[in-house]
Design a protein around this motif. Sequence first.
Motif, mmCIF file in Angstrom:
data_model
loop_
_atom_site.group_PDB
_atom_site.id
_atom_site.type_symbol
_atom_site.label_atom_id
_atom_site.label_comp_id
_atom_site.label_asym_id
_atom_site.label_seq_id
_atom_site.Cartn_x
_atom_site.Cartn_y
_atom_site.Cartn_z
ATOM 1 N N PHE A 31 0.855 -1.180 0.000
ATOM 2 C CA PHE A 31 0.000 0.000 0.000
ATOM 3 C C PHE A 31 0.894 1.234 0.000
ATOM 4 O O PHE A 31 2.047 1.174 0.427
ATOM 5 C CB PHE A 31 -0.898 0.043 1.242
ATOM 6 N N VAL A 32 0.349 2.332 -0.474
ATOM 7 C CA VAL A 32 1.027 3.620 -0.382
ATOM 8 C C VAL A 32 0.154 4.551 0.447
ATOM 9 O O VAL A 32 -1.025 4.744 0.129
ATOM 10 C CB VAL A 32 1.277 4.237 -1.778
ATOM 11 N N ARG A 33 0.736 5.089 1.536
ATOM 12 C CA ARG A 33 0.005 6.127 2.272
ATOM 13 C C ARG A 33 0.296 7.459 1.585
ATOM 14 O O ARG A 33 1.389 7.996 1.694
ATOM 15 C CB ARG A 33 0.409 6.194 3.743
ATOM 16 N N VAL A 34 -0.697 7.938 0.870
ATOM 17 C CA VAL A 34 -0.568 9.219 0.187
ATOM 18 C C VAL A 34 -0.763 10.338 1.201
ATOM 19 O O VAL A 34 -1.117 10.097 2.351
ATOM 20 C CB VAL A 34 -1.594 9.344 -0.959
ATOM 21 N N ASN A 35 -0.534 11.562 0.789
ATOM 22 C CA ASN A 35 -0.830 12.698 1.643
ATOM 23 C C ASN A 35 -2.335 12.942 1.660
ATOM 24 O O ASN A 35 -3.062 12.497 0.768
ATOM 25 C CB ASN A 35 -0.060 13.922 1.166
ATOM 26 N N SER A 36 -2.821 13.646 2.659
ATOM 27 C CA SER A 36 -4.255 13.825 2.856
ATOM 28 C C SER A 36 -4.880 14.650 1.736
ATOM 29 O O SER A 36 -4.181 15.334 0.974
ATOM 30 C CB SER A 36 -4.517 14.518 4.201
ATOM 31 N N THR A 37 -6.197 14.604 1.668
ATOM 32 C CA THR A 37 -6.908 15.328 0.611
ATOM 33 C C THR A 37 -6.688 16.829 0.705
ATOM 34 O O THR A 37 -6.845 17.549 -0.290
ATOM 35 C CB THR A 37 -8.423 15.039 0.684
ATOM 36 N N ASP A 42 0.237 12.387 -5.751
ATOM 37 C CA ASP A 42 0.496 11.088 -5.118
ATOM 38 C C ASP A 42 -0.403 10.011 -5.714
ATOM 39 O O ASP A 42 0.050 8.926 -6.095
ATOM 40 C CB ASP A 42 0.239 11.166 -3.606
ATOM 41 N N VAL A 43 -1.693 10.301 -5.775
ATOM 42 C CA VAL A 43 -2.661 9.312 -6.254
ATOM 43 C C VAL A 43 -2.420 8.986 -7.720
ATOM 44 O O VAL A 43 -2.380 7.809 -8.117
ATOM 45 C CB VAL A 43 -4.100 9.811 -6.043
ATOM 46 N N ARG A 44 -2.247 9.996 -8.546
ATOM 47 C CA ARG A 44 -2.058 9.758 -9.981
ATOM 48 C C ARG A 44 -0.774 8.976 -10.251
ATOM 49 O O ARG A 44 -0.724 8.154 -11.167
ATOM 50 C CB ARG A 44 -2.022 11.090 -10.727
ATOM 51 N N LYS A 52 -6.191 10.853 7.466
ATOM 52 C CA LYS A 52 -7.126 11.910 7.860
ATOM 53 C C LYS A 52 -8.478 11.787 7.151
ATOM 54 O O LYS A 52 -9.110 12.779 6.812
ATOM 55 C CB LYS A 52 -6.542 13.294 7.574
ATOM 56 N N ALA A 53 -8.933 10.564 6.916
ATOM 57 C CA ALA A 53 -10.243 10.361 6.294
ATOM 58 C C ALA A 53 -11.326 10.783 7.278
ATOM 59 O O ALA A 53 -11.390 10.273 8.401
ATOM 60 C CB ALA A 53 -10.427 8.901 5.889
ATOM 61 N N GLU A 54 -12.181 11.718 6.852
ATOM 62 C CA GLU A 54 -13.181 12.273 7.766
ATOM 63 C C GLU A 54 -14.608 12.192 7.249
ATOM 64 O O GLU A 54 -15.548 12.206 8.048
ATOM 65 C CB GLU A 54 -12.857 13.734 8.074
ATOM 66 N N THR A 55 -14.786 12.115 5.946
ATOM 67 C CA THR A 55 -16.132 12.090 5.374
ATOM 68 C C THR A 55 -16.156 11.193 4.146
ATOM 69 O O THR A 55 -15.114 10.848 3.588
ATOM 70 C CB THR A 55 -16.590 13.501 4.954
ATOM 71 N N LYS A 56 -17.364 10.872 3.704
ATOM 72 C CA LYS A 56 -17.494 10.097 2.475
ATOM 73 C C LYS A 56 -17.004 10.884 1.271
ATOM 74 O O LYS A 56 -16.584 10.295 0.264
ATOM 75 C CB LYS A 56 -18.943 9.666 2.275
ATOM 76 N N GLU A 57 -17.005 12.219 1.375
ATOM 77 C CA GLU A 57 -16.510 13.045 0.267
ATOM 78 C C GLU A 57 -15.012 12.866 0.075
ATOM 79 O O GLU A 57 -14.514 12.968 -1.055
ATOM 80 C CB GLU A 57 -16.829 14.523 0.531
ATOM 81 N N ASP A 58 -14.285 12.593 1.151
ATOM 82 C CA ASP A 58 -12.850 12.313 1.018
ATOM 83 C C ASP A 58 -12.630 11.059 0.175
ATOM 84 O O ASP A 58 -11.751 11.016 -0.690
ATOM 85 C CB ASP A 58 -12.212 12.116 2.399
ATOM 86 N N ILE A 59 -13.427 10.030 0.442
ATOM 87 C CA ILE A 59 -13.323 8.792 -0.328
ATOM 88 C C ILE A 59 -13.751 9.030 -1.775
ATOM 89 O O ILE A 59 -13.118 8.535 -2.717
ATOM 90 C CB ILE A 59 -14.187 7.688 0.302
ATOM 91 N N ALA A 60 -14.802 9.824 -1.956
ATOM 92 C CA ALA A 60 -15.281 10.118 -3.312
ATOM 93 C C ALA A 60 -14.223 10.852 -4.124
ATOM 94 O O ALA A 60 -14.053 10.587 -5.323
ATOM 95 C CB ALA A 60 -16.564 10.946 -3.241
ATOM 96 N N ARG A 61 -13.512 11.761 -3.480
ATOM 97 C CA ARG A 61 -12.472 12.503 -4.202
ATOM 98 C C ARG A 61 -11.354 11.568 -4.636
ATOM 99 O O ARG A 61 -10.853 11.661 -5.765
ATOM 100 C CB ARG A 61 -11.913 13.615 -3.309
ATOM 101 N N LEU A 62 -10.962 10.664 -3.761
ATOM 102 C CA LEU A 62 -9.942 9.680 -4.116
ATOM 103 C C LEU A 62 -10.435 8.775 -5.234
ATOM 104 O O LEU A 62 -9.714 8.510 -6.213
ATOM 105 C CB LEU A 62 -9.565 8.850 -2.883
ATOM 106 N N LEU A 103 -9.000 7.994 -9.133
ATOM 107 C CA LEU A 103 -8.723 6.648 -9.622
ATOM 108 C C LEU A 103 -9.524 6.357 -10.888
ATOM 109 O O LEU A 103 -9.014 5.764 -11.849
ATOM 110 C CB LEU A 103 -9.039 5.615 -8.543
ATOM 111 N N ASP A 104 -10.781 6.780 -10.906
ATOM 112 C CA ASP A 104 -11.619 6.586 -12.095
ATOM 113 C C ASP A 104 -11.056 7.345 -13.292
ATOM 114 O O ASP A 104 -11.100 6.854 -14.426
ATOM 115 C CB ASP A 104 -13.052 7.038 -11.819
ATOM 116 N N GLN A 105 -10.534 8.527 -13.048
ATOM 117 C CA GLN A 105 -9.944 9.307 -14.133
ATOM 118 C C GLN A 105 -8.721 8.627 -14.734
ATOM 119 O O GLN A 105 -8.393 8.827 -15.904
ATOM 120 C CB GLN A 105 -9.561 10.704 -13.624
#
Length: 280
Positions: free
Chosen positions: A62-68, A76-78, A92-102, A106-108
């Motif tokens: 796994f790679v721990r990327v920097n926070s959103t 990091d993600v790309r 620092k995952a705090e909301t479902k929007e953080d997961i959605a942004r990640l 990934l989808d892109q």
Amino acid sequence: MKKRSYLFVPANSNKLIEKGLTSEADAVIFDLEDAVALSEKNVARAKLLHHLKTVRCSSRPFVRVNSTESEYFEEDVRTFAALDNIGIMLPKAETKEDIARLETLLDQEDVMNKPILPLIETAKGVWNAAEIASASLKVEALAFGAVDFSLDTNITLSDSGEELLYARSQLVIASRVAGIEAPIDTVYTNFKNSEGFLHEARQVKGLGFQGKLLIHPSQIALAGEIFTPKDEEVEKARRVINAFREAEEKGIAAIEVDGEMVDYPVVRQARKIVNSFSGD
């Protein structure tokens, strides 16, 4: 697949990355966040990419990327999105929007099956744990970061861990409600204190965690000792399964094995023990 030990490896050192690639931990988390100084973020990212592209990791990587909220998050993600079989830990995952942004990133990159480990490190993250766990099919399990959580909530960490009971239980319940795997517990920072590690690991196993985050290779065997069923547990579980199978064929759904009552919930637990023992 056994998931008892998740070893953090700083991504700013060629030597440590190389050791991580051959680690005996069940999973290795190459860390681009807390372990890397701001001035070294871009260099560490490129260094880690080179290693992961040229050497196959012996553990699940796994790679721990920097926070959103970080300026380094998207790059990091790309950078690591297209690498096969490498998951993403989101700090620092705090909301479902953080997961959605990640997930959007990934989808892109046309990446459909990248596992995500949200790291819950704040009061807001614990409060929203159920929605984070349910935010994407890519979310494999939640992980708990007690050091940052204690800072966020003004908690003083103790050897007993009683001050973390609520947060830990919330992650276990949220994971079950979301139908994902059991969570991974926080690091034990005093890596020279084996007894302290074992005590905490037993405690969180009893709460429903499946493994621990680690900061030192010496903790790998300790995690395996606690989160792997003992031979006698497996033998008993097999006796329970076999005895219940015979009883069920006769139309009986409640029996006694070794002086204890056995019914369907007990059998399901026995099967979990056998499966966790035999998993690769």
